[in-house]
Enzyme design. Sequence first.
Site, PDB file in Angstrom:
ATOM      1  N   GLY A  18       0.825  -1.205   0.000  1.00  0.00           N
ATOM      2  CA  GLY A  18       0.000   0.000   0.000  1.00  0.00           C
ATOM      3  C   GLY A  18       0.855   1.249   0.000  1.00  0.00           C
ATOM      4  O   GLY A  18       1.962   1.264   0.548  1.00  0.00           O
ATOM      5  N   GLY A  20       0.270   5.642   0.410  1.00  0.00           N
ATOM      6  CA  GLY A  20      -0.663   6.738   0.636  1.00  0.00           C
ATOM      7  C   GLY A  20       0.077   8.032   0.849  1.00  0.00           C
ATOM      8  O   GLY A  20       1.297   8.132   0.656  1.00  0.00           O
ATOM      9  N   MET A  22       0.911   9.567   3.488  1.00  0.00           N
ATOM     10  CA  MET A  22       1.876   9.632   4.578  1.00  0.00           C
ATOM     11  C   MET A  22       3.048   8.683   4.402  1.00  0.00           C
ATOM     12  O   MET A  22       4.011   8.742   5.156  1.00  0.00           O
ATOM     13  CB  MET A  22       1.187   9.352   5.915  1.00  0.00           C
ATOM     14  CG  MET A  22       0.210  10.431   6.320  1.00  0.00           C
ATOM     15  SD  MET A  22      -0.221  10.319   8.062  1.00  0.00           S
ATOM     16  CE  MET A  22       1.352  10.662   8.824  1.00  0.00           C
ATOM     17  N   GLU A  24       4.331   4.473   3.025  1.00  0.00           N
ATOM     18  CA  GLU A  24       4.111   3.173   2.405  1.00  0.00           C
ATOM     19  C   GLU A  24       3.863   2.119   3.478  1.00  0.00           C
ATOM     20  O   GLU A  24       4.305   2.252   4.624  1.00  0.00           O
ATOM     21  CB  GLU A  24       5.332   2.756   1.590  1.00  0.00           C
ATOM     22  CG  GLU A  24       5.701   3.725   0.474  1.00  0.00           C
ATOM     23  CD  GLU A  24       7.036   3.414  -0.172  1.00  0.00           C
ATOM     24  OE1 GLU A  24       7.260   3.899  -1.294  1.00  0.00           O
ATOM     25  OE2 GLU A  24       7.858   2.697   0.448  1.00  0.00           O
ATOM     26  N   ASP A 141      -9.671  10.373  11.575  1.00  0.00           N
ATOM     27  CA  ASP A 141      -9.633  10.148  10.130  1.00  0.00           C
ATOM     28  C   ASP A 141     -10.304   8.825   9.772  1.00  0.00           C
ATOM     29  O   ASP A 141      -9.784   8.021   9.009  1.00  0.00           O
ATOM     30  CB  ASP A 141      -8.195  10.167   9.626  1.00  0.00           C
ATOM     31  CG  ASP A 141      -8.119  10.256   8.094  1.00  0.00           C
ATOM     32  OD1 ASP A 141      -7.103   9.805   7.538  1.00  0.00           O
ATOM     33  OD2 ASP A 141      -9.074  10.749   7.471  1.00  0.00           O
ATOM     34  N   PRO A 144     -13.536   4.513   4.952  1.00  0.00           N
ATOM     35  CA  PRO A 144     -13.554   3.103   4.540  1.00  0.00           C
ATOM     36  C   PRO A 144     -12.175   2.483   4.409  1.00  0.00           C
ATOM     37  O   PRO A 144     -11.985   1.306   4.745  1.00  0.00           O
ATOM     38  CB  PRO A 144     -14.280   3.147   3.197  1.00  0.00           C
ATOM     39  CG  PRO A 144     -15.182   4.328   3.294  1.00  0.00           C
ATOM     40  CD  PRO A 144     -14.408   5.342   4.081  1.00  0.00           C
ATOM     41  N   ALA A 145     -11.197   3.252   3.959  1.00  0.00           N
ATOM     42  CA  ALA A 145      -9.859   2.693   3.774  1.00  0.00           C
ATOM     43  C   ALA A 145      -9.180   2.375   5.100  1.00  0.00           C
ATOM     44  O   ALA A 145      -8.199   1.631   5.124  1.00  0.00           O
ATOM     45  CB  ALA A 145      -8.998   3.663   2.970  1.00  0.00           C
ATOM     46  N   ASN A 146      -9.668   2.922   6.207  1.00  0.00           N
ATOM     47  CA  ASN A 146      -9.073   2.676   7.523  1.00  0.00           C
ATOM     48  C   ASN A 146      -9.853   1.651   8.331  1.00  0.00           C
ATOM     49  O   ASN A 146      -9.647   1.528   9.537  1.00  0.00           O
ATOM     50  CB  ASN A 146      -8.983   3.989   8.317  1.00  0.00           C
ATOM     51  CG  ASN A 146      -7.821   4.843   7.874  1.00  0.00           C
ATOM     52  OD1 ASN A 146      -6.861   4.340   7.296  1.00  0.00           O
ATOM     53  ND2 ASN A 146      -7.894   6.133   8.143  1.00  0.00           N
ATOM     54  N   ASP A 159      -4.744   2.776  11.930  1.00  0.00           N
ATOM     55  CA  ASP A 159      -4.155   4.121  11.873  1.00  0.00           C
ATOM     56  C   ASP A 159      -4.614   5.064  12.966  1.00  0.00           C
ATOM     57  O   ASP A 159      -4.729   6.261  12.740  1.00  0.00           O
ATOM     58  CB  ASP A 159      -4.421   4.768  10.514  1.00  0.00           C
ATOM     59  CG  ASP A 159      -3.437   4.281   9.464  1.00  0.00           C
ATOM     60  OD1 ASP A 159      -2.547   3.491   9.821  1.00  0.00           O
ATOM     61  OD2 ASP A 159      -3.559   4.679   8.300  1.00  0.00           O
TER      62      ASP A 159
END
Length: 748
Positions: A18, A20, A22, A24, A141, A144-146, A159
């Site tokens: 992954g 993003g 911030m 990898e 934050d 859905p991705a978290n 996270d």
Amino acid sequence: MTDRRLIQSRYQLLDLIGRGGMGEVWRARDESLGRHVAVKCLKPVGPQHDEAFTRVLRERFRREARVAAALQHRGVTVVHDFGESDGVLYLVMELLEGRNLSQLLEDNKQHPLPVAEVVDIAEQVADALGYTHRQGIVHRDLKPANIMRLDDGAVKLCDFGIARLGHDIGFTSRLTGTGIAMGTPHYMSPEQISGGEVDHRSDLYSLGCVLYEIATGVPPFDMEDSWSVLVGHRDTVPEPPRTHRAELPRFFDEVVLELLAKTPDERPADAGDLRQRIALGRTGEQPQAGQARPAPPVPVATPGAGEPGLPSWTRDMTTGHKAVGAGASATAAVEHATALTAAWTTGTGQALAGGLTPEGSGGPAPSPGPPATPDGRHRAGLDLGRLGHWEEAGDVHRAVATEREQALGPDHPDTLASRYEIGFTLSRTGHTADALREFGRVAEGRARTLGPDHPETLAARQEAAYVLGQLDRHFEAHQIYAAVLASRERSMGPDHPDTLRCRHNLAFNLSRLGRLEDSYRMAREVADARGRVLGPAHPDTLVTLYEVAYALGRLERWADALETYREVARARAGTLGADHPDTLSARYEVGISLGRLGRSAEALELYRTLVEDRTRIGGPLDPETLRARHGVGVNLGRLSRWDEALAESREVCALRERTLGPGHPDTLVSRREVAVGLGWLGRWTDALGDYRAIAEIRERTLGPDHPDTLAGRNDEAHCLEQLGRGTEAVAVHRRVADLRRQRGVPPH
């Protein structure tokens, strides 16, 4: 970062999984412990920052990493280690096997997730947030991705420390030039957007956005322009999720709308309580009859450079990644908001136990007005009621009624409209006697000013009759229903929808009075009339036809009931679809009728098919799935396959106890079926324990003289007789007889 790199002589980076804003995420091997882990590497702390800033960043990272590592909950990703290597800050976490919610939506071709999965995810995330919030940790934050859905069905939040770190070191100011991504606007709370104080209730708002999206396929504010999204969060009342997807449970609709309240004080106060509400909601709800109140008018702001309440950093924001593709435009949102200004109905109905379901009556549309006016606050009260905040809605309507009465007089239509809503909120909060007085006052006032046959007068009288039914004063309710019906027939005609609705309610009330033949005949007439006026396959026609079948069953005319239920099931499958809840409910009743006719082999086959369909649609733990499985167990017993029946009943009982609770009526019904099976297998001592437990639970929850409690005591006495303990059995029978006499019920 170079592949195969060894961090701190311990973590071997294997595959990039992954990337993003911030940094990898790598799949890695912990060489010391011989296990696979996930390593998140933050972007290098380079020379573009001054030394003081870099020192603050490192210190904040260590602090938040410690916080994240201290979290120990099944719903939170475990942090094993953290540190710095060659200027790269890293976190070592458990390696999760599964997909995040964003990926699941993408896998599902941007369609919403199955309802049972959505509700399960909601409960698990609420449980995890409840734990972290009790530790004083706010995610900041949530998106859905978290949120990960593991292969075994568990849900994990990711996270935590990173999200807090991003807030504390000020991504909105000093780090915006570094390329570190902002929070995604589709899931940001209004207070985050406005730069206000953020606490755990901001996470709850973000959770509402996530649940809205996975349940409907689109975020609550799905505009391509980031500014419009932000203004939507701040100013626009979201459409109820059920407007996108009718099969969503009503409790879920209410929960999501509460989570999406604009101010933190209007949201649920605690994620733990939220989880309990979701768990209770999963026990199943009966659909309400009558017309639902549509949402109040939705104010939609036009984005502009001078918008107050949005900080300057939002002006150049990109929309950010959302879980699914593009949806409605801002123009479409405005068009929908206009549609929501349609007329509302003053009437309502609640499903009552057994027999015909009374339906709500029609009413007037309020005049529009800004929120500062009584009309605007009146609409705000309606909105609170729609969200289930009945106590608060009542307070609003009482304040508006007082103001309107002083300014307009007690019999002004607007004053009476507020009084009507007071009555409605009282009936929903259990204050039925007070509600009856309020509806009576409204009916009298409307009769004076509008006339006794005016539709609004009749609506108030019909609601008074409905409340009388709640108070078990069915004879008085019958008198009012009959009078209202005569007036509606006189002023509107016999086939007007409001007239037919009143006749439907009157038929229901007749069944409560024990006048089963009269109830059946009237329900049959209403079904025929609705068929002529609305069409034979119209949902209202089928609702009444369904009740015709119910009345036939109570009259022991099971062959006729079977054919009627089959007719309803066929029609609903054609108009609503084979998987619609109403279609499946009719199929369930077909099985009941088959069983009553002694056709248990056919009933068994039907219920097994229904179990498969319910499992596919709602999941194995859905209350309706378990209800169908209960039918399987009952019919196995009727076929004298008692070992199989006992095994099935025990499994259903255990699942119901786990999902609904040991004292839930459905759990107790299953436990009784277990006792019945034990008795048929000659295991009367074991059966006695179950029968006694059922009776004691019912006595605590329903009272010692409730019919269900007395039935449980009779079961206990029968079991004692089978065990040869006649003296004890006689004592139980005498106690039941005494309690029946106290209630005025003749002995069997």
